[in-house]
Write an enzyme that holds these catalytic residues in place. Structure first.
Site, PDB file in Angstrom:
ATOM      1  N   GLN A 115       0.834  -1.204   0.000  1.00  0.00           N
ATOM      2  CA  GLN A 115       0.000   0.000   0.000  1.00  0.00           C
ATOM      3  C   GLN A 115       0.867   1.251   0.000  1.00  0.00           C
ATOM      4  O   GLN A 115       1.664   1.457   0.911  1.00  0.00           O
ATOM      5  CB  GLN A 115      -0.900  -0.008   1.233  1.00  0.00           C
ATOM      6  CG  GLN A 115      -1.729   1.254   1.428  1.00  0.00           C
ATOM      7  CD  GLN A 115      -2.683   1.129   2.608  1.00  0.00           C
ATOM      8  OE1 GLN A 115      -3.429   0.170   2.732  1.00  0.00           O
ATOM      9  NE2 GLN A 115      -2.656   2.115   3.487  1.00  0.00           N
ATOM     10  N   GLY A 116       0.716   2.084  -1.029  1.00  0.00           N
ATOM     11  CA  GLY A 116       1.483   3.319  -1.132  1.00  0.00           C
ATOM     12  C   GLY A 116       0.640   4.525  -0.772  1.00  0.00           C
ATOM     13  O   GLY A 116       0.131   5.230  -1.655  1.00  0.00           O
ATOM     14  N   TYR A 117       0.478   4.774   0.531  1.00  0.00           N
ATOM     15  CA  TYR A 117      -0.318   5.904   1.006  1.00  0.00           C
ATOM     16  C   TYR A 117       0.565   6.952   1.682  1.00  0.00           C
ATOM     17  O   TYR A 117       0.757   8.049   1.190  1.00  0.00           O
ATOM     18  CB  TYR A 117      -1.381   5.409   1.996  1.00  0.00           C
ATOM     19  CG  TYR A 117      -2.693   5.015   1.374  1.00  0.00           C
ATOM     20  CD1 TYR A 117      -2.793   4.637   0.043  1.00  0.00           C
ATOM     21  CD2 TYR A 117      -3.863   4.987   2.127  1.00  0.00           C
ATOM     22  CE1 TYR A 117      -3.999   4.260  -0.525  1.00  0.00           C
ATOM     23  CE2 TYR A 117      -5.076   4.611   1.576  1.00  0.00           C
ATOM     24  CZ  TYR A 117      -5.140   4.246   0.249  1.00  0.00           C
ATOM     25  OH  TYR A 117      -6.333   3.877  -0.295  1.00  0.00           O
ATOM     26  N   SER A 118       1.116   6.608   2.839  1.00  0.00           N
ATOM     27  CA  SER A 118       1.842   7.587   3.656  1.00  0.00           C
ATOM     28  C   SER A 118       3.102   8.091   2.960  1.00  0.00           C
ATOM     29  O   SER A 118       3.770   7.357   2.226  1.00  0.00           O
ATOM     30  CB  SER A 118       2.230   6.973   5.007  1.00  0.00           C
ATOM     31  OG  SER A 118       1.077   6.655   5.761  1.00  0.00           O
ATOM     32  N   SER A 150       4.472  -1.585   4.337  1.00  0.00           N
ATOM     33  CA  SER A 150       4.648  -2.981   4.735  1.00  0.00           C
ATOM     34  C   SER A 150       4.741  -3.869   3.502  1.00  0.00           C
ATOM     35  O   SER A 150       4.023  -3.668   2.515  1.00  0.00           O
ATOM     36  CB  SER A 150       3.475  -3.442   5.598  1.00  0.00           C
ATOM     37  OG  SER A 150       3.341  -2.642   6.748  1.00  0.00           O
ATOM     38  N   GLU A 234     -10.205  -1.734   6.185  1.00  0.00           N
ATOM     39  CA  GLU A 234      -8.975  -2.132   6.863  1.00  0.00           C
ATOM     40  C   GLU A 234      -9.233  -2.834   8.182  1.00  0.00           C
ATOM     41  O   GLU A 234      -8.448  -3.667   8.602  1.00  0.00           O
ATOM     42  CB  GLU A 234      -8.088  -0.903   7.080  1.00  0.00           C
ATOM     43  CG  GLU A 234      -6.700  -1.233   7.545  1.00  0.00           C
ATOM     44  CD  GLU A 234      -5.765  -0.035   7.497  1.00  0.00           C
ATOM     45  OE1 GLU A 234      -4.563  -0.230   7.690  1.00  0.00           O
ATOM     46  OE2 GLU A 234      -6.238   1.090   7.266  1.00  0.00           O
ATOM     47  N   SER A 359      -2.869   7.928  13.387  1.00  0.00           N
ATOM     48  CA  SER A 359      -2.536   8.237  14.773  1.00  0.00           C
ATOM     49  C   SER A 359      -3.796   8.427  15.614  1.00  0.00           C
ATOM     50  O   SER A 359      -4.892   8.652  15.092  1.00  0.00           O
ATOM     51  CB  SER A 359      -1.688   9.511  14.843  1.00  0.00           C
ATOM     52  OG  SER A 359      -2.466  10.638  14.467  1.00  0.00           O
TER      53      SER A 359
END
Length: 382
Positions: A115-118, A150, A234, A359
Site C-alpha cells: 500500500q502506497g499511502y503515507s 509494509s 482495513e 494516529s
C-alpha cells in the site's frame, strides 16, 4: 446484531482447524504458503463477488476462519493487503476489466500487494500527498516517495495514491494507481530499521515508474473517495483475529507475573484484570460493529481501543519482569548481536501502535467530525 455461532459454523470450524493442523508450518516459505491457501480456496472467502476462484462464506464463518488461523501455527500472511484491502476496493469501485485482471491472482495467492499511502510529509494527513502521476499517452509516470510501506520488498504490485492533477490541493486531484513493482531503476525499496532491530516497514522511491491508464481505480480524480473507501475495509473481521493474538500475549504476561511473584502486588493485579476486561470489551465491540455497514466511526473507535490497549500491555509486560527486563539475555555479550526476548519486542514494537495506521489524534478527529458532527478543526492551528 445477534452474533452467535450455529452448528454449521462449528462444523466449519472443525474443517478449518483440521486443514490448518495438516498444512500449516511456521517455517514454510510465505509465498508458497499463499499459493497453498489459494489452491485450497481459503483466500477471499468474504468477497461479495463470485467467479474469481474463492468460496463466498457468511460473516460468522469468516470470523471462525480468522480466529482459527490466529490460533494455528501458520505463518503471518503476505497476501492480506491484496485480499483484505485492494480486493474489496476493486469489487466496490473497479471496472470489470480490473476485477478480471487482479482478483483471480489474489485469490490464487500468485500476486502480492503493498500500500502506497503515507509519505514523509503526509503520514496521518493523507490529503497532503505529493507523489505525482503525470499522464503520458496510455500510461502515468509516477514520481515521489512513500514510507512505512509494509511488505514492499515482497510485493508484485503497489496501489499508490498520487496527485494526477497539477496544481491541485488537499483531497482534490488525487487518483489511485495500480503500479507494478518490477521496474528496476524506476522503483527502489529501502528497509527501515526499527527499535526492535527488525525491518517490517520500508521506504519506496518512485522515479518515473509506469502505471497503465486503465489501472486507475474509480477513474482519474476519484482517488480520495476510493482511498477512504479502502481504509474502511482495513478493520473488519481481521480485528477479531488480532484479538486472539492479543489474548495469547496477555496470557504470557499473566503467567510471567505469577512466576515472578509480581501478581502479589495489588496494583499489578488490578492492571492485569483491567487488561483482560478491556480485551473482552474490544471483542464485543468488534462483533457488534461487524453487522453495521456504513458506521463511519467504527474503524476509528476500534483503532483507538486496540492501539492503547496493546501499548499498555507492553508496559505491563516489562513491569512484571522487573529490573531484568531492561537487560539482554543471560548469554549476551558485547561481541554478539543483541536479541530481544518476546516481552522486550512487545514493549518496543507497541510504541508505534498509536501512530501507524492513523494516529490517535487523527482517529479522534474523525470521530468528532464524522460521527459527533462537531465543527471541523481550523487548518493551520497548532
Amino acid at each position: 446484531m445477534d452474533f452467535g455461532f450455529t452448528a454449521d459454523d462449528e462444523a466449519f470450524r472443525a474443517e478449518a482447524t483440521a486443514w490448518l493442523g495438516a498444512h500449516a508450518q511456521a517455517d514454510i516459505d510465505r509465498r508458497a504458503w499463499e499459493r497453498e491457501l489459494g489452491s485450497a480456496g481459503w483466500i477471499g472467502i468474504g468477497w461479495a463477488e463470485r467467479g474469481y476462484g474463492n468460496r463466498t462464506l457468511g460473516l460468522t464463518q469468516q470470523v471462525v476462519w480468522a480466529e482459527e488461523y490466529a490460533r494455528s501455527s501458520a505463518p503471518p500472511r503476505s497476501g492480506h493487503i491484496g485480499e483484505n484491502l485492494l480486493a474489496p476496493t476493486l469489487i466496490a469501485h473497479g471496472s470489470p476489466e480490473q476485477k478480471e485482471r487482479f482478483l483471480p491472482p489474489i485469490a490464487a495467492g500468485d500476486e502480492l500487494w503493498c500500500q502506497g499511502y503515507s509519505e514523509p510529509g503526509a503520514g496521518s494527513d493523507l490529503a497532503g500527498v505529493r507523489t505525482a502521476g503525470v499522464r503520458e499517452g496510455d500510461c502515468y509516470r509516477v514520481t515521489g516517495q512513500k514510507i512505512w510501506t509494509s511488505l514492499a520488498q515482497e510485493a508484485d504490485w503497489c496501489f499508490v495514491l498520487a496527485r494526477t492533477e497539477a496544481g491541485s490541493r488537499r483531497h482534490h486531484g488525487l487518483s489511485l494507481l495500480l503500479v507494478p513493482m518490477d521496474q528496476p531503476g524506476r522503483i527502489e525499496v529501502r528497509p527501515i530499521r526499527q527499535l526492535t532491530g527488525t525491518s517490517d516497514f520500508n521506504e519506496v522511491f518512485f522515479d518515473g515508474a509506469r502505471a497503465r491508464a486503465e489501472h486507475v481505480v474509480g477513474g482519474e480524480g476519484a482517488g480520495w473517495r476510493v482511498a477512504m473507501s479502502l481504509l474502511g475495509f482495513e478493520r473488519g473481521v481481521s480485528t477479531l483475529a488480532q484479538q486472539i493474538g492479543f489474548a495469547e500475549e496477555l496470557g504470557r504476561v499473566v503467567r510471567a507475573a505469577v512466576a515472578s511473584g509480581a501478581v502479589d502486588d495489588p496494583v499489578v493485579r488490578e492492571r492485569l484484570v483491567r487488561q483482560w476486561a478491556e480485551l473482552r470489551v474490544m471483542r464485543w465491540n468488534a462483533l457488534r460493529t461487524l453487522g453495521r455497514a456504513g458506521d463511519a466511526g467504527a474503524p476509528s473507535v476500534a483503532k483507538l481501543l486496540w492501539a492503547g490497549w496493546h501499548q499498555r500491555l507492553g508496559e505491563l509486560a516489562m513491569q512484571v519482569r522487573g529490573a531484568v527486563a531492561g537487560v539482554g539475555p543471560a548469554n549476551w555479550s558485547a561481541s554478539a548481536p543483541y536479541e530481544l526476548d518476546a516481552f522486550q519486542h512487545l514493549f518496543l514494537f507497541s510504541r508505534a501502535d498509536t501512530i501507524y495506521g492513523g494516529s490517535d489524534q487523527v482517529q479522534r478527529t474523525i470521530i468528532a467530525e464524522r460521527v459527533l458532527g462537531l465543527p471541523r478543526e481550523p487548518k493551520g492551528v497548532v
